[in-house]
Design a protein around this motif. Structure first.
Motif, PDB file in Angstrom:
ATOM      1  N   ILE A  58       0.873  -1.168   0.000  1.00 63.88           N
ATOM      2  CA  ILE A  58       0.000   0.000   0.000  1.00 63.88           C
ATOM      3  C   ILE A  58       0.910   1.217   0.000  1.00 63.88           C
ATOM      4  O   ILE A  58       1.719   1.401   0.920  1.00 63.88           O
ATOM      5  N   GLY A  59       0.803   2.048  -1.024  1.00 66.78           N
ATOM      6  CA  GLY A  59       1.654   3.237  -1.121  1.00 66.78           C
ATOM      7  C   GLY A  59       0.928   4.339  -1.847  1.00 66.78           C
ATOM      8  O   GLY A  59       1.371   4.815  -2.888  1.00 66.78           O
ATOM      9  N   THR A  60      -0.211   4.781  -1.301  1.00 62.99           N
ATOM     10  CA  THR A  60      -1.049   5.745  -1.989  1.00 62.99           C
ATOM     11  C   THR A  60      -0.335   7.071  -2.205  1.00 62.99           C
ATOM     12  O   THR A  60       0.305   7.605  -1.303  1.00 62.99           O
ATOM     13  N   TYR A  61      -0.478   7.582  -3.394  1.00 60.65           N
ATOM     14  CA  TYR A  61       0.133   8.812  -3.894  1.00 60.65           C
ATOM     15  C   TYR A  61       1.637   8.686  -4.070  1.00 60.65           C
ATOM     16  O   TYR A  61       2.338   9.679  -4.286  1.00 60.65           O
ATOM     17  N   LEU A  62       2.141   7.471  -3.973  1.00 56.47           N
ATOM     18  CA  LEU A  62       3.533   7.181  -4.318  1.00 56.47           C
ATOM     19  C   LEU A  62       3.570   6.177  -5.466  1.00 56.47           C
ATOM     20  O   LEU A  62       4.608   5.580  -5.743  1.00 56.47           O
ATOM     21  N   LEU A 115       3.440  -4.459   3.441  1.00 60.00           N
ATOM     22  CA  LEU A 115       4.232  -3.233   3.563  1.00 60.00           C
ATOM     23  C   LEU A 115       3.333  -2.042   3.290  1.00 60.00           C
ATOM     24  O   LEU A 115       2.551  -2.045   2.333  1.00 60.00           O
ATOM     25  N   ILE A 116       3.431  -1.021   4.153  1.00 61.53           N
ATOM     26  CA  ILE A 116       2.656   0.209   3.980  1.00 61.53           C
ATOM     27  C   ILE A 116       3.620   1.376   3.851  1.00 61.53           C
ATOM     28  O   ILE A 116       4.488   1.570   4.703  1.00 61.53           O
ATOM     29  N   LEU A 117       3.494   2.141   2.762  1.00 59.35           N
ATOM     30  CA  LEU A 117       4.261   3.372   2.581  1.00 59.35           C
ATOM     31  C   LEU A 117       3.308   4.547   2.797  1.00 59.35           C
ATOM     32  O   LEU A 117       2.300   4.671   2.100  1.00 59.35           O
ATOM     33  N   LEU A 118       3.618   5.386   3.762  1.00 62.00           N
ATOM     34  CA  LEU A 118       2.785   6.545   4.070  1.00 62.00           C
ATOM     35  C   LEU A 118       3.416   7.774   3.432  1.00 62.00           C
ATOM     36  O   LEU A 118       4.554   8.121   3.746  1.00 62.00           O
ATOM     37  N   SER A 119       2.674   8.435   2.541  1.00 66.44           N
ATOM     38  CA  SER A 119       3.247   9.530   1.756  1.00 66.44           C
ATOM     39  C   SER A 119       3.275  10.858   2.502  1.00 66.44           C
ATOM     40  O   SER A 119       3.681  11.872   1.940  1.00 66.44           O
ATOM     41  N   SER A 120       2.854  10.864   3.745  1.00 67.53           N
ATOM     42  CA  SER A 120       2.874  12.093   4.526  1.00 67.53           C
ATOM     43  C   SER A 120       2.918  11.755   6.007  1.00 67.53           C
ATOM     44  O   SER A 120       2.289  10.792   6.463  1.00 67.53           O
TER      45      SER A 120
END
Length: 316
Positions: A58-62, A115-120
């Motif tokens: 999950i990597g929303t806006y990335l 894996l979670i990527l948080l864009s902020s």
């Protein structure tokens, strides 16, 4: 003789045991290599144990960065069901589940990410980070601190251990820029260009150093009208609202117009006050919509913008 037989039997058993032990060690080593983890410090200062070769990301806006690194997210960013990154659909997002921009915990859990990527950092405010971390390893990429997409892509590549691929993509883009800017220099010279986004009957100009402005001026070396220079000074906003009065007096030779739908440029510039803008007067308004990549930034987005500019200006 009997003692020798017993000794030989003992040696055989020991050798067999060693052999089995080596085989088991080799198998364990292979399994450990396949599931090897490593630790990184994210942009919020969290120590994150990142799984090797994550399969559900999950990597929303990335997504631009993730796709550039030849990974496929499990879901894609959206603001409502109709607002997705259209330019990335043919690049690998088409058909993927939608994930609301504010990453509701229930929606994230449903996708079973590893894996979670948080864009902020805002997405990880307060107790949110701990909640995401209980779902899967969570890594904050403070995208707002990376004005240049190259830096952001490099940062994201560290999570996947693909720094070499990131540098390869950056080199490819820089080659595209070098070739296109050389062509445009001979075609348009010192003629000025501007990107204008028209939405909700308001006009926004791209900041000289951000979003589409970064491509037009910093990468391709096109000249900015004085209005762009003026509005961009000490302004960190990617798109800056401009008054009708200032636009009417703008001396722009080329306008890259982004509307909601095809034909919006005719409506947006229908007022007589715009007739004296050289680009409008000479028919040098090039129309795009929000489905194109002009409102975004990344290897894919910027490459598409460069191609649009080359198509618009390369034959002038």
């Amino acid at each position: 003789m009997k003692k020798l037989a017993v000794l030989m039997l003992g040696i055989s058993i020991f050798a067999a045991g060693c052999s089995n032990s080596e085989e088991n060690t080799a198998e364990e080593s292979t399994e450990n290599a396949a599931g090897e983890e490593f630790t990184l410090t994210d942009d919020a200062g969290n120590e994150v144990t990142v799984p090797e070769n994550p399969e559900r990301i999950i990597g929303t806006y990335l997504e631009d960065d993730i796709l550039t690194l030849e990974e496929t997210p499990a879901a894609q960013w959206t603001v409502g069901e109709d607002s997705v990154q259209e330019y990335l659909q043919p690049e690998g997002l088409e058909g993927l589940p939608l994930m609301p921009f504010d990453l509701p915990f229930e929606a994230v859990v449903q996708e079973e990410p590893d894996l979670i990527l948080l864009s902020s950092a805002d997405l990880a405010d307060g107790e949110k980070y701990d909640s995401y971390s209980k779902i899967a390893p969570s890594f904050v990429v403070e995208s707002g601190s990376y004005d240049d997409w190259r830096n952001r892509l490099t940062r994201v590549s560290e999570v996947f251990g693909k720094e070499d691929l990131a540098q390869e993509k950056i080199a490819e883009y820089d080659t595209l820029i070098e070739e296109t800017s050389a062509e445009l220099e001979s075609e348009v010279g010192e003629e000025t260009a501007v990107a204008i986004w028209w939405t909700g009957d308001s006009y926004f100009i791209s900041n000289k150093d951000k979003s589409s402005g970064e491509v037009l001026y910093n990468d391709l070396g096109l000249s900015a009208p004085p209005l762009v220079e003026e509005l961009s000074t000490d302004n960190e906003t990617p798109w800056i609202e401009a008054s009708l009065e200032s636009l009417a007096e703008m001396k722009a030779d080329h306008i890259f117009f982004i509307g909601n739908a095809e034909g919006d440029s005719e409506t947006a510039f229908s007022d007589d006050v715009f007739k004296n803008i050289p680009a409008v007067e000479n028919g040098n308004v090039y129309e795009y919509t929000q489905a194109d990549s002009w409102l975004y930034s990344g290897y894919i987005a910027n490459s598409l913008i460069v191609e649009d500019v080359e198509e618009a200006l390369g034959s002038n």
